[in-house]
Design a protein around this motif. Sequence first.
Motif, PDB file in Angstrom:
ATOM      1  N   LEU A 138      40.318 113.683  15.035  1.00  9.68           N
ATOM      2  CA  LEU A 138      40.541 112.337  15.649  1.00  9.68           C
ATOM      3  C   LEU A 138      39.299 111.640  16.029  1.00  9.68           C
ATOM      4  O   LEU A 138      39.116 110.442  15.600  1.00  9.68           O
ATOM      5  CB  LEU A 138      41.373 112.505  16.874  1.00  9.68           C
ATOM      6  N   GLY A 139      38.352 112.508  16.405  1.00  6.93           N
ATOM      7  CA  GLY A 139      36.834 111.894  16.741  1.00  6.93           C
ATOM      8  C   GLY A 139      36.330 111.324  15.353  1.00  6.93           C
ATOM      9  O   GLY A 139      35.714 110.140  15.163  1.00  6.93           O
ATOM     10  N   ILE A 140      36.445 112.190  14.052  1.00  9.15           N
ATOM     11  CA  ILE A 140      36.074 111.783  12.948  1.00  9.15           C
ATOM     12  C   ILE A 140      36.676 110.663  12.391  1.00  9.15           C
ATOM     13  O   ILE A 140      36.046 109.562  11.900  1.00  9.15           O
ATOM     14  CB  ILE A 140      36.231 113.065  11.866  1.00  9.15           C
ATOM     15  N   ALA A 141      38.030 110.610  12.482  1.00  7.50           N
ATOM     16  CA  ALA A 141      38.688 109.439  12.083  1.00  7.50           C
ATOM     17  C   ALA A 141      38.333 108.178  12.840  1.00  7.50           C
ATOM     18  O   ALA A 141      38.171 107.286  12.133  1.00  7.50           O
ATOM     19  CB  ALA A 141      39.950 109.547  12.288  1.00  7.50           C
ATOM     20  N   VAL A 142      38.184 108.170  13.925  1.00  7.14           N
ATOM     21  CA  VAL A 142      37.764 106.958  14.827  1.00  7.14           C
ATOM     22  C   VAL A 142      36.538 106.549  14.465  1.00  7.14           C
ATOM     23  O   VAL A 142      36.139 105.356  14.349  1.00  7.14           O
ATOM     24  CB  VAL A 142      38.355 107.157  16.474  1.00  7.14           C
ATOM     25  N   GLY A 143      35.794 107.591  14.723  1.00  7.77           N
ATOM     26  CA  GLY A 143      34.182 107.045  13.985  1.00  7.77           C
ATOM     27  C   GLY A 143      34.067 106.557  12.789  1.00  7.77           C
ATOM     28  O   GLY A 143      33.270 105.810  12.606  1.00  7.77           O
ATOM     29  N   HIS A 144      35.047 106.957  11.701  1.00 10.00           N
ATOM     30  CA  HIS A 144      34.884 106.461  10.427  1.00 10.00           C
ATOM     31  C   HIS A 144      35.428 105.171  10.275  1.00 10.00           C
ATOM     32  O   HIS A 144      34.776 104.100   9.703  1.00 10.00           O
ATOM     33  CB  HIS A 144      35.721 107.521   9.420  1.00 10.00           C
ATOM     34  N   ILE A 145      36.424 104.959  11.277  1.00  8.20           N
ATOM     35  CA  ILE A 145      37.119 103.488  11.142  1.00  8.20           C
ATOM     36  C   ILE A 145      35.916 102.508  11.895  1.00  8.20           C
ATOM     37  O   ILE A 145      35.797 101.484  11.121  1.00  8.20           O
ATOM     38  CB  ILE A 145      38.227 103.519  11.990  1.00  8.20           C
ATOM     39  N   TYR A 146      35.294 102.671  13.005  1.00  6.20           N
ATOM     40  CA  TYR A 146      34.189 101.965  13.366  1.00  6.20           C
ATOM     41  C   TYR A 146      33.050 101.698  12.505  1.00  6.20           C
ATOM     42  O   TYR A 146      32.654 100.724  12.281  1.00  6.20           O
ATOM     43  CB  TYR A 146      33.655 102.775  14.914  1.00  6.20           C
ATOM     44  N   TYR A 147      32.719 103.007  11.750  1.00  9.76           N
ATOM     45  CA  TYR A 147      31.588 102.799  10.865  1.00  9.76           C
ATOM     46  C   TYR A 147      31.778 102.032   9.676  1.00  9.76           C
ATOM     47  O   TYR A 147      31.188 101.072   9.407  1.00  9.76           O
ATOM     48  CB  TYR A 147      31.082 104.072  10.380  1.00  9.76           C
ATOM     49  N   PHE A 148      33.144 101.946   9.289  1.00  2.93           N
ATOM     50  CA  PHE A 148      33.542 101.288   8.068  1.00  2.93           C
ATOM     51  C   PHE A 148      33.736  99.751   8.453  1.00  2.93           C
ATOM     52  O   PHE A 148      33.182  98.946   7.645  1.00  2.93           O
ATOM     53  CB  PHE A 148      34.748 101.726   7.773  1.00  2.93           C
ATOM     54  N   LEU A 149      34.272  99.244   9.388  1.00  2.00           N
ATOM     55  CA  LEU A 149      34.377  98.039  10.016  1.00  2.00           C
ATOM     56  C   LEU A 149      33.025  97.361  10.283  1.00  2.00           C
ATOM     57  O   LEU A 149      32.960  96.295  10.293  1.00  2.00           O
ATOM     58  CB  LEU A 149      35.439  97.954  11.111  1.00  2.00           C
ATOM     59  N   GLU A 150      32.282  98.104  10.731  1.00  2.00           N
ATOM     60  CA  GLU A 150      30.806  97.595  11.358  1.00  2.00           C
ATOM     61  C   GLU A 150      29.815  97.602  10.242  1.00  2.00           C
ATOM     62  O   GLU A 150      28.850  96.356  10.384  1.00  2.00           O
ATOM     63  CB  GLU A 150      30.525  98.406  12.700  1.00  2.00           C
TER      64      GLU A 150
ATOM     65  N   LYS B 292      32.426  90.608   9.046  1.00  2.00           N
ATOM     66  CA  LYS B 292      32.445  91.354  10.259  1.00  2.00           C
ATOM     67  C   LYS B 292      33.595  90.812  11.221  1.00  2.00           C
ATOM     68  O   LYS B 292      33.962  89.954  11.466  1.00  2.00           O
ATOM     69  CB  LYS B 292      31.119  90.725  11.276  1.00  2.00           C
ATOM     70  N   LEU B 293      34.336  92.194  11.457  1.00  2.00           N
ATOM     71  CA  LEU B 293      35.723  91.818  11.989  1.00  2.00           C
ATOM     72  C   LEU B 293      35.407  92.470  13.328  1.00  2.00           C
ATOM     73  O   LEU B 293      36.408  91.991  14.305  1.00  2.00           O
ATOM     74  CB  LEU B 293      36.793  92.749  11.469  1.00  2.00           C
ATOM     75  N   LEU B 294      34.544  93.250  13.745  1.00  2.00           N
ATOM     76  CA  LEU B 294      34.299  93.732  15.233  1.00  2.00           C
ATOM     77  C   LEU B 294      33.377  92.826  16.035  1.00  2.00           C
ATOM     78  O   LEU B 294      32.211  92.737  15.728  1.00  2.00           O
ATOM     79  CB  LEU B 294      33.969  95.172  15.104  1.00  2.00           C
ATOM     80  N   LEU B 295      33.812  91.848  16.634  1.00  3.26           N
ATOM     81  CA  LEU B 295      33.086  90.774  17.324  1.00  3.26           C
ATOM     82  C   LEU B 295      33.118  91.344  18.738  1.00  3.26           C
ATOM     83  O   LEU B 295      34.144  91.180  19.613  1.00  3.26           O
ATOM     84  CB  LEU B 295      33.442  89.631  17.083  1.00  3.26           C
ATOM     85  N   THR B 296      31.837  91.420  19.298  1.00  5.70           N
ATOM     86  CA  THR B 296      31.926  91.707  20.760  1.00  5.70           C
ATOM     87  C   THR B 296      31.972  90.349  21.405  1.00  5.70           C
ATOM     88  O   THR B 296      31.438  89.555  21.258  1.00  5.70           O
ATOM     89  CB  THR B 296      30.300  92.380  21.264  1.00  5.70           C
ATOM     90  N   PRO B 297      32.950  90.861  22.605  1.00  5.07           N
ATOM     91  CA  PRO B 297      33.518  89.618  23.320  1.00  5.07           C
ATOM     92  C   PRO B 297      32.214  88.968  24.091  1.00  5.07           C
ATOM     93  O   PRO B 297      31.385  89.493  24.601  1.00  5.07           O
ATOM     94  CB  PRO B 297      34.328  90.289  24.344  1.00  5.07           C
ATOM     95  N   GLY B 298      32.245  87.570  24.469  1.00  5.26           N
ATOM     96  CA  GLY B 298      31.078  86.970  25.058  1.00  5.26           C
ATOM     97  C   GLY B 298      30.861  87.492  26.485  1.00  5.26           C
ATOM     98  O   GLY B 298      29.861  87.430  26.958  1.00  5.26           O
ATOM     99  N   PHE B 299      32.016  87.902  27.351  1.00  6.72           N
ATOM    100  CA  PHE B 299      31.731  88.190  28.655  1.00  6.72           C
ATOM    101  C   PHE B 299      31.074  89.796  28.596  1.00  6.72           C
ATOM    102  O   PHE B 299      30.346  89.771  29.621  1.00  6.72           O
ATOM    103  CB  PHE B 299      33.207  88.403  29.334  1.00  6.72           C
ATOM    104  N   LEU B 300      31.106  90.452  27.729  1.00  2.00           N
ATOM    105  CA  LEU B 300      30.297  91.702  27.697  1.00  2.00           C
ATOM    106  C   LEU B 300      28.949  91.531  27.390  1.00  2.00           C
ATOM    107  O   LEU B 300      27.954  91.894  28.030  1.00  2.00           O
ATOM    108  CB  LEU B 300      30.769  92.448  26.342  1.00  2.00           C
ATOM    109  N   LYS B 301      28.561  90.420  26.727  1.00  2.00           N
ATOM    110  CA  LYS B 301      27.213  90.014  26.401  1.00  2.00           C
ATOM    111  C   LYS B 301      26.691  89.301  27.675  1.00  2.00           C
ATOM    112  O   LYS B 301      25.489  89.465  27.878  1.00  2.00           O
ATOM    113  CB  LYS B 301      27.179  88.861  25.165  1.00  2.00           C
ATOM    114  N   MET B 302      27.306  88.722  28.430  1.00  2.00           N
ATOM    115  CA  MET B 302      26.880  88.054  29.620  1.00  2.00           C
ATOM    116  C   MET B 302      26.657  89.035  30.635  1.00  2.00           C
ATOM    117  O   MET B 302      25.735  88.945  31.456  1.00  2.00           O
ATOM    118  CB  MET B 302      28.004  87.004  30.079  1.00  2.00           C
TER     119      MET B 302
END
Length: 242
Positions: free
Chosen positions: A174-186, A197-207
């Motif tokens: 499960l950890g490998i699968a989720v890690g690969h999904i993140y790595y592929f999308l990012e 780029k599909l993974l866009l960090t929300p503005g409130f987190l940047k604030m």
Amino acid sequence: MAYQGFAQEYLGMPAVTRAYTTACVLTTAAVQLEFITPFQLYFNPDLIFRKFQIWRLITNFLFFGPLGFSFFFNMIFLYRYCRMLEEGSFRGRTADFVFMFLFGGFLMTLFGLFASLFFLGQAFTIMLVYVWSRRNPYIRMNFFGLLNFQAPFLPWVLMGFSLLLGNSIIIDLLGIAVGHIYYFLEDVFPNQPGGKKLLLTPGFLKMVFDTPEEDPNYNPLPEDHPDHQPRGQDQNEQQHPQ
């Protein structure tokens, strides 16, 4: 002196790594001292959605089992690879790092709804190891002095070690699968023809987590300049030297 060295090392840890590692250690200590029990922490969709025990969405990522070899092994890998990610490819991008935590935790929770998984902390650690290993493909690794390999094989070596210890490898997969999904999308898909780029960090987190950069075009007022000195005073000092 040892205490001072430990305190220095602890305070020198980057913020997210320090917060997550501390939460894991304190949760395990609380269970060990019998302030709480694992039954109050594990992932249970029925208790979460019907009894509104929302804290289980978080606490199931914080408990790695009782004190022992498995706990210390997981803590070492969690601390090491979480810190290297935060100080490496996520340096100066704390909001993006937190978003990776949220994204990975969300996918693991979705999977947990359909599988009998009670604690997901080990899967989360493997996810961090996987992302780090794919971003550092040419680093040579040594596992307990027995195996030499390049970094991308590390998650699979850990899974094999878990299998040798008689543990289920579902969590590792499960950890490998989720890690690969993140790595592929990012890292992969945005660099493909037609990709974006599909993974866009929300503005409130940047604030909340990222310090705003100074505007290079900003010109401070004279009175705001730290070296400001009234021009008239300069002229008087030149005309009437002491």
